[in-house]
Structure formats: structure tokens, C-alpha cells
Design an enzyme around this catalytic site. Structure first.
Site, PDB file in Angstrom:
ATOM      1  N   CYS A 158       6.183  -5.147   0.415  1.00 40.79           N
ATOM      2  CA  CYS A 158       6.319  -3.790  -0.119  1.00 40.79           C
ATOM      3  C   CYS A 158       6.162  -2.733   0.984  1.00 40.79           C
ATOM      4  O   CYS A 158       7.056  -2.612   1.818  1.00 40.79           O
ATOM      5  CB  CYS A 158       5.360  -3.590  -1.280  1.00 40.79           C
ATOM      6  SG  CYS A 158       5.873  -2.254  -2.362  1.00 40.79           S
ATOM      7  N   HIS A 206       5.223  -8.291  -4.488  1.00 42.08           N
ATOM      8  CA  HIS A 206       3.862  -8.672  -4.071  1.00 42.08           C
ATOM      9  C   HIS A 206       3.472 -10.064  -4.574  1.00 42.08           C
ATOM     10  O   HIS A 206       2.800 -10.164  -5.610  1.00 42.08           O
ATOM     11  CB  HIS A 206       2.852  -7.699  -4.691  1.00 42.08           C
ATOM     12  CG  HIS A 206       2.932  -6.291  -4.221  1.00 42.08           C
ATOM     13  ND1 HIS A 206       2.183  -5.807  -3.177  1.00 42.08           N
ATOM     14  CD2 HIS A 206       3.661  -5.246  -4.671  1.00 42.08           C
ATOM     15  CE1 HIS A 206       2.440  -4.525  -2.996  1.00 42.08           C
ATOM     16  NE2 HIS A 206       3.328  -4.157  -3.889  1.00 42.08           N
ATOM     17  N   ARG A 244      12.808   3.616   0.404  1.00 40.16           N
ATOM     18  CA  ARG A 244      11.470   3.659  -0.202  1.00 40.16           C
ATOM     19  C   ARG A 244      11.573   4.024  -1.680  1.00 40.16           C
ATOM     20  O   ARG A 244      12.448   4.778  -2.064  1.00 40.16           O
ATOM     21  CB  ARG A 244      10.593   4.693   0.499  1.00 40.16           C
ATOM     22  CG  ARG A 244      10.347   4.394   1.958  1.00 40.16           C
ATOM     23  CD  ARG A 244       9.504   5.498   2.593  1.00 40.16           C
ATOM     24  NE  ARG A 244       8.276   5.668   1.849  1.00 40.16           N
ATOM     25  CZ  ARG A 244       7.749   6.861   1.540  1.00 40.16           C
ATOM     26  NH1 ARG A 244       8.335   7.961   1.901  1.00 40.16           N
ATOM     27  NH2 ARG A 244       6.632   6.926   0.852  1.00 40.16           N
ATOM     28  N   GLY A 274       0.857  -1.179   0.000  1.00 40.19           N
ATOM     29  CA  GLY A 274       0.000   0.000   0.000  1.00 40.19           C
ATOM     30  C   GLY A 274       0.885   1.217   0.000  1.00 40.19           C
ATOM     31  O   GLY A 274       1.747   1.342  -0.859  1.00 40.19           O
ATOM     32  N   GLU A 275       0.732   2.043   1.022  1.00 37.55           N
ATOM     33  CA  GLU A 275       1.581   3.235   1.117  1.00 37.55           C
ATOM     34  C   GLU A 275       1.990   3.364   2.580  1.00 37.55           C
ATOM     35  O   GLU A 275       1.154   3.522   3.458  1.00 37.55           O
ATOM     36  CB  GLU A 275       0.813   4.455   0.621  1.00 37.55           C
ATOM     37  CG  GLU A 275       1.712   5.525   0.013  1.00 37.55           C
ATOM     38  CD  GLU A 275       2.541   6.220   1.078  1.00 37.55           C
ATOM     39  OE1 GLU A 275       3.766   6.358   0.895  1.00 37.55           O
ATOM     40  OE2 GLU A 275       1.974   6.615   2.111  1.00 37.55           O
ATOM     41  N   SER A 276       3.292   3.289   2.796  1.00 29.88           N
ATOM     42  CA  SER A 276       3.774   3.138   4.167  1.00 29.88           C
ATOM     43  C   SER A 276       3.554   4.369   5.044  1.00 29.88           C
ATOM     44  O   SER A 276       3.350   4.237   6.252  1.00 29.88           O
ATOM     45  CB  SER A 276       5.256   2.741   4.158  1.00 29.88           C
ATOM     46  OG  SER A 276       6.019   3.695   3.457  1.00 29.88           O
ATOM     47  N   GLU A 286       1.178 -11.791  -3.532  1.00 34.59           N
ATOM     48  CA  GLU A 286      -0.288 -11.913  -3.415  1.00 34.59           C
ATOM     49  C   GLU A 286      -0.993 -11.504  -4.700  1.00 34.59           C
ATOM     50  O   GLU A 286      -2.186 -11.754  -4.845  1.00 34.59           O
ATOM     51  CB  GLU A 286      -0.795 -11.099  -2.213  1.00 34.59           C
ATOM     52  CG  GLU A 286      -0.838  -9.584  -2.393  1.00 34.59           C
ATOM     53  CD  GLU A 286       0.517  -8.891  -2.210  1.00 34.59           C
ATOM     54  OE1 GLU A 286       1.558  -9.581  -2.148  1.00 34.59           O
ATOM     55  OE2 GLU A 286       0.511  -7.648  -2.138  1.00 34.59           O
ATOM     56  N   ILE A 308       5.945  -2.741  -7.328  1.00 31.91           N
ATOM     57  CA  ILE A 308       5.165  -1.525  -7.556  1.00 31.91           C
ATOM     58  C   ILE A 308       5.725  -0.418  -6.667  1.00 31.91           C
ATOM     59  O   ILE A 308       5.522  -0.435  -5.450  1.00 31.91           O
ATOM     60  CB  ILE A 308       3.669  -1.761  -7.242  1.00 31.91           C
ATOM     61  CG1 ILE A 308       3.135  -2.935  -8.082  1.00 31.91           C
ATOM     62  CG2 ILE A 308       2.871  -0.488  -7.512  1.00 31.91           C
ATOM     63  CD1 ILE A 308       1.763  -3.432  -7.655  1.00 31.91           C
ATOM     64  N   ARG A 309       6.435   0.501  -7.268  1.00 32.71           N
ATOM     65  CA  ARG A 309       7.159   1.534  -6.499  1.00 32.71           C
ATOM     66  C   ARG A 309       7.794   0.913  -5.257  1.00 32.71           C
ATOM     67  O   ARG A 309       7.618   1.379  -4.129  1.00 32.71           O
ATOM     68  CB  ARG A 309       6.215   2.675  -6.116  1.00 32.71           C
ATOM     69  CG  ARG A 309       6.218   3.760  -7.175  1.00 32.71           C
ATOM     70  CD  ARG A 309       5.256   4.871  -6.852  1.00 32.71           C
ATOM     71  NE  ARG A 309       3.889   4.428  -7.017  1.00 32.71           N
ATOM     72  CZ  ARG A 309       2.835   5.130  -6.678  1.00 32.71           C
ATOM     73  NH1 ARG A 309       2.985   6.308  -6.119  1.00 32.71           N
ATOM     74  NH2 ARG A 309       1.627   4.679  -6.882  1.00 32.71           N
TER      75      ARG A 309
HETATM   76  N1  GLN Z   1       6.173   3.135  -2.269  1.00 29.45           N
HETATM   77  C1  GLN Z   1       5.219   2.682  -1.293  1.00 29.45           C
HETATM   78  C2  GLN Z   1       5.596   3.178   0.099  1.00 29.45           C
HETATM   79  O1  GLN Z   1       6.534   3.887   0.273  1.00 29.45           O
HETATM   80  C3  GLN Z   1       5.100   1.183  -1.286  1.00 29.45           C
HETATM   81  C4  GLN Z   1       4.430   0.723  -2.534  1.00 29.45           C
HETATM   82  C5  GLN Z   1       3.727  -0.605  -2.404  1.00 29.45           C
HETATM   83  O2  GLN Z   1       3.427  -1.118  -1.321  1.00 29.45           O
HETATM   84  N2  GLN Z   1       3.375  -1.171  -3.532  1.00 29.45           N
HETATM   85  O3  GLN Z   1       4.913   2.853   1.020  1.00 29.45           O
END
Ligand code: GLN
Length: 197
Positions: free
Chosen positions: A82, A176, A111, A50-52, A178, A140-141
Site C-alpha cells: 500500500c 495488505h 494514490r 500507512g501514509e506515503s 499482513e 485501504i485507500r
Molecule cells: N492512501 C495512502 C497513501 O497515499 C496509503 C494507504 C495505506 O497504506 N493503507 O499513502
């Protein structure tokens, strides 16, 4: 006989449903978790992607930051993908202000390390601990692991960077699993949880 471990997925933010599906396919009883009390019922926990920064804020808001730090410290098996990997790092190289982590792995993560031009890509990742050939890694990023302490086992690298690690009962991947139909990494984690029971 092996039992059915109860594995939660932290459901504050991120790709919770995909992990629930993968865990069920890996033979676990999977459930979303939002409150500290729910941690008592778990044999293991997954921190989704997700997004940390957001995850960190919501964990603080929901009163989960300290209880989870304690659980991880006292041996709850946890797997982070991630953003979940970032949440398991003892240190983030470039944190946003106030961005806290649960910690659990003696590592420094960077990150968004794989860069903007490559925000999303797939690559075959060889994980010697996991039989049956490389795992399809969806990045993904994604973060990478910049450095690890002596107690950390490096499970996989991609392009010269560490992308999967384990320290005792805590597992983390930059990618990921999943999001693919391949549940071997979730099975590996479910086995870690069973071993801890
Ligand atoms: N770049 C996101 C972060 O810093 C992580 C991306 C992801 O979980 N797919 O949280």
C-alpha cells in the site's frame, strides 16, 4: 537447507507490528528498523502500509531516503504494501509537493486510486505465482499501478487494475496481506530473500 533470513520492517510510520508477526510466521527473523546503520544487518526489508506522504517526510528526517535508495539499487530485496508500494514507485501520478520515493520499480502509481466511496474493501485476488487459491486482499485507500515498464512483472490485477508487481528483487502490493491470517505473500517474499542470499 534453507536458512532464516533477517528481514526488517521500516518502522517510521504504519502497520509495523502486523508485518513483524506475518514475517515471523513466514519463517524469517523479523525486526523493526529506523536507522541507516541497521540496514547493514538485513537480508531483506518490508515497507509497511500507512501514509506515503508522512512516510516520505519521516524517511527524509531520519536520513533514510538516500541510504535506502542506494540499497534497493544495489539489490536489497524489498516488499512494499500500500503506502509501501507508493514508496517503491519510480513515479507517483499525483504526488504531494516534495513527496519523494525510494523507487525501485519502473511504474507509475496513482494514490488513493480506488476512491473515497470504497475507502476500504476486501476482495479475493488471484496471484498465479502463489499456490493455494486467491489471497484475501484488504484494500485501504489503496493505490493502483497506472502503468509499468518492460522489466516489471505484473503479478495480479483487480477490477482491471494492476495491484501486485515485481521487478527483480522488489515486490509491491496495493493491498495488505499482513492484516489477514494468510502469510503466503510474506512467504513468497521470504523465498525471494533466500534466493538472493
Ligand atoms: N492512501 C495512502 C497513501 O497515499 C496509503 C494507504 C495505506 O497504506 N493503507 O499513502
Amino acid at each position: 537447507m534453507m536458512g532464516t533470513p533477517v528481514i526488517g520492517v521500516l518502522a517510521l510510520q504504519g502497520d509495523v507490528r502486523e508485518h513483524l508477526t506475518a514475517l515471523a510466521a513466514a519463517g524469517a527473523a523479523a525486526r523493526p528498523v529506523r536507522r541507516p546503520e541497521e540496514l547493514d544487518e538485513l537480508d531483506g526489508l518490508v515497507l509497511p502500509g500507512g501514509e506515503s506522504t508522512t512516510m516520505s517526510k519521516l524517511a527524509t528526517l531520519f536520513g533514510m531516503l538516500e541510504p535506502l535508495r542506494e540499497r534497493i539499487g544495489s539489490g536489497l530485496p524489498v516488499y512494499g504494501t500500500c503506502a509501501g508500494m507508493i514508496m517503491l514507485a519510480d513515479k507517483i501520478l499525483d504526488p504531494r509537493s516534495g513527496q519523494g520515493t525510494f523507487g525501485g520499480i519502473d511504474m507509475i502509481v496513482r494514490r488513493n486510486a480506488f476512491g473515497r466511496q470504497n475507502e476500504s474493501f476486501e476482495a479475493a485476488v488471484e496471484i498465479p505465482e502463489i499456490d493455494g487459491g486467491p489471497v484475501e486482499g484488504v484494500f485501504i485507500r489503496a493505490p493502483w499501478v497506472e502503468s509499468v515498464g518492460a522489466r516489471v512483472q505484473v503479478l495480479a490485477e483487480h477490477g482491471g487494475h494492476i495491484v501486485a508487481v515485481r521487478q527483480g528483487r522488489v515486490l509491491a502490493t496495493s493491498f495488505h496481506p499482513e492484516l489477514t491470517g494468510d502469510h503466503r505473500v510474506h512467504r513468497y517474499f521470504a523465498d525471494m530473500v533466500r534466493d538472493a542470499q
